[in-house]
Design a protein around this motif. Sequence first.
Motif, PDB file in Angstrom:
ATOM      1  N   LYS A 134      -3.617  -0.387  -3.861  1.00 15.88           N
ATOM      2  CA  LYS A 134      -2.469   0.487  -3.612  1.00 15.88           C
ATOM      3  C   LYS A 134      -2.984   1.888  -3.293  1.00 15.88           C
ATOM      4  O   LYS A 134      -3.873   2.403  -3.979  1.00 15.88           O
ATOM      5  CB  LYS A 134      -1.558   0.533  -4.828  1.00 15.88           C
ATOM      6  N   LEU A 135      -2.423   2.492  -2.258  1.00 17.70           N
ATOM      7  CA  LEU A 135      -2.782   3.862  -1.890  1.00 17.70           C
ATOM      8  C   LEU A 135      -1.867   4.847  -2.600  1.00 17.70           C
ATOM      9  O   LEU A 135      -0.806   4.478  -3.113  1.00 17.70           O
ATOM     10  CB  LEU A 135      -2.681   4.041  -0.380  1.00 17.70           C
ATOM     11  N   GLY A 136      -2.247   6.088  -2.621  1.00 18.91           N
ATOM     12  CA  GLY A 136      -1.486   7.125  -3.306  1.00 18.91           C
ATOM     13  C   GLY A 136      -0.067   7.278  -2.807  1.00 18.91           C
ATOM     14  O   GLY A 136       0.804   7.719  -3.552  1.00 18.91           O
ATOM     15  N   ASP A 137       0.189   6.905  -1.551  1.00 15.69           N
ATOM     16  CA  ASP A 137       1.548   7.009  -1.009  1.00 15.69           C
ATOM     17  C   ASP A 137       2.390   5.773  -1.314  1.00 15.69           C
ATOM     18  O   ASP A 137       3.517   5.648  -0.853  1.00 15.69           O
ATOM     19  CB  ASP A 137       1.518   7.280   0.490  1.00 15.69           C
ATOM     20  N   GLY A 138       1.827   4.834  -2.102  1.00 18.86           N
ATOM     21  CA  GLY A 138       2.565   3.645  -2.507  1.00 18.86           C
ATOM     22  C   GLY A 138       2.336   2.407  -1.652  1.00 18.86           C
ATOM     23  O   GLY A 138       2.725   1.316  -2.041  1.00 18.86           O
ATOM     24  N   ARG A 139       1.705   2.571  -0.512  1.00 22.98           N
ATOM     25  CA  ARG A 139       1.445   1.404   0.346  1.00 22.98           C
ATOM     26  C   ARG A 139       0.396   0.493  -0.280  1.00 22.98           C
ATOM     27  O   ARG A 139      -0.563   0.958  -0.877  1.00 22.98           O
ATOM     28  CB  ARG A 139       0.915   1.825   1.717  1.00 22.98           C
ATOM     29  N   ARG A 140       0.594  -0.818  -0.127  1.00 20.09           N
ATOM     30  CA  ARG A 140      -0.433  -1.799  -0.490  1.00 20.09           C
ATOM     31  C   ARG A 140      -1.157  -2.177   0.801  1.00 20.09           C
ATOM     32  O   ARG A 140      -0.517  -2.493   1.796  1.00 20.09           O
ATOM     33  CB  ARG A 140       0.191  -3.039  -1.111  1.00 20.09           C
ATOM     34  N   VAL A 141      -2.472  -2.139   0.780  1.00 21.01           N
ATOM     35  CA  VAL A 141      -3.271  -2.459   1.961  1.00 21.01           C
ATOM     36  C   VAL A 141      -4.403  -3.406   1.573  1.00 21.01           C
ATOM     37  O   VAL A 141      -4.796  -3.479   0.408  1.00 21.01           O
ATOM     38  CB  VAL A 141      -3.858  -1.189   2.624  1.00 21.01           C
ATOM     39  N   ARG A 142      -4.908  -4.106   2.555  1.00 19.70           N
ATOM     40  CA  ARG A 142      -6.087  -4.952   2.344  1.00 19.70           C
ATOM     41  C   ARG A 142      -7.327  -4.066   2.430  1.00 19.70           C
ATOM     42  O   ARG A 142      -7.582  -3.435   3.441  1.00 19.70           O
ATOM     43  CB  ARG A 142      -6.143  -6.046   3.393  1.00 19.70           C
ATOM     44  N   ALA A 143      -8.098  -4.059   1.376  1.00 18.21           N
ATOM     45  CA  ALA A 143      -9.284  -3.200   1.315  1.00 18.21           C
ATOM     46  C   ALA A 143     -10.350  -3.618   2.323  1.00 18.21           C
ATOM     47  O   ALA A 143     -11.102  -2.775   2.793  1.00 18.21           O
ATOM     48  CB  ALA A 143      -9.866  -3.211  -0.097  1.00 18.21           C
TER      49      ALA A 143
END
Length: 96
Positions: A68-77
């Motif tokens: 999870k990024l600081g802006d709330g998005r979940r991304v594939r690392a």
Amino acid sequence: MALLRRLAERDRPTLAFTLDGQPASGLLGDTLLTAVLTAEDSLRGSDFSGEPRAGFCLMGACQDCWVKLGDGRRVRACSTPLEADMCVNREPGRRL
């Protein structure tokens, strides 16, 4: 202790980022997966047991490297490039 050890390409510019609220750094051109695993021993906890995970397919197909990024998005690392000043939060997984 880091899971991965960088053996080559150490002369790329360093990018500072935050990992679970703590300062960390990676290199320009790193994916989040590379940056995290050269700093820590796991990427996240398993959704089923909480056991440490470190990614699986390394090409964005298996769903095993979500952060999870600081802006709330979940991304594939494994397929997200590291950017300076990113805030990355690892997901601890569930403990049964």
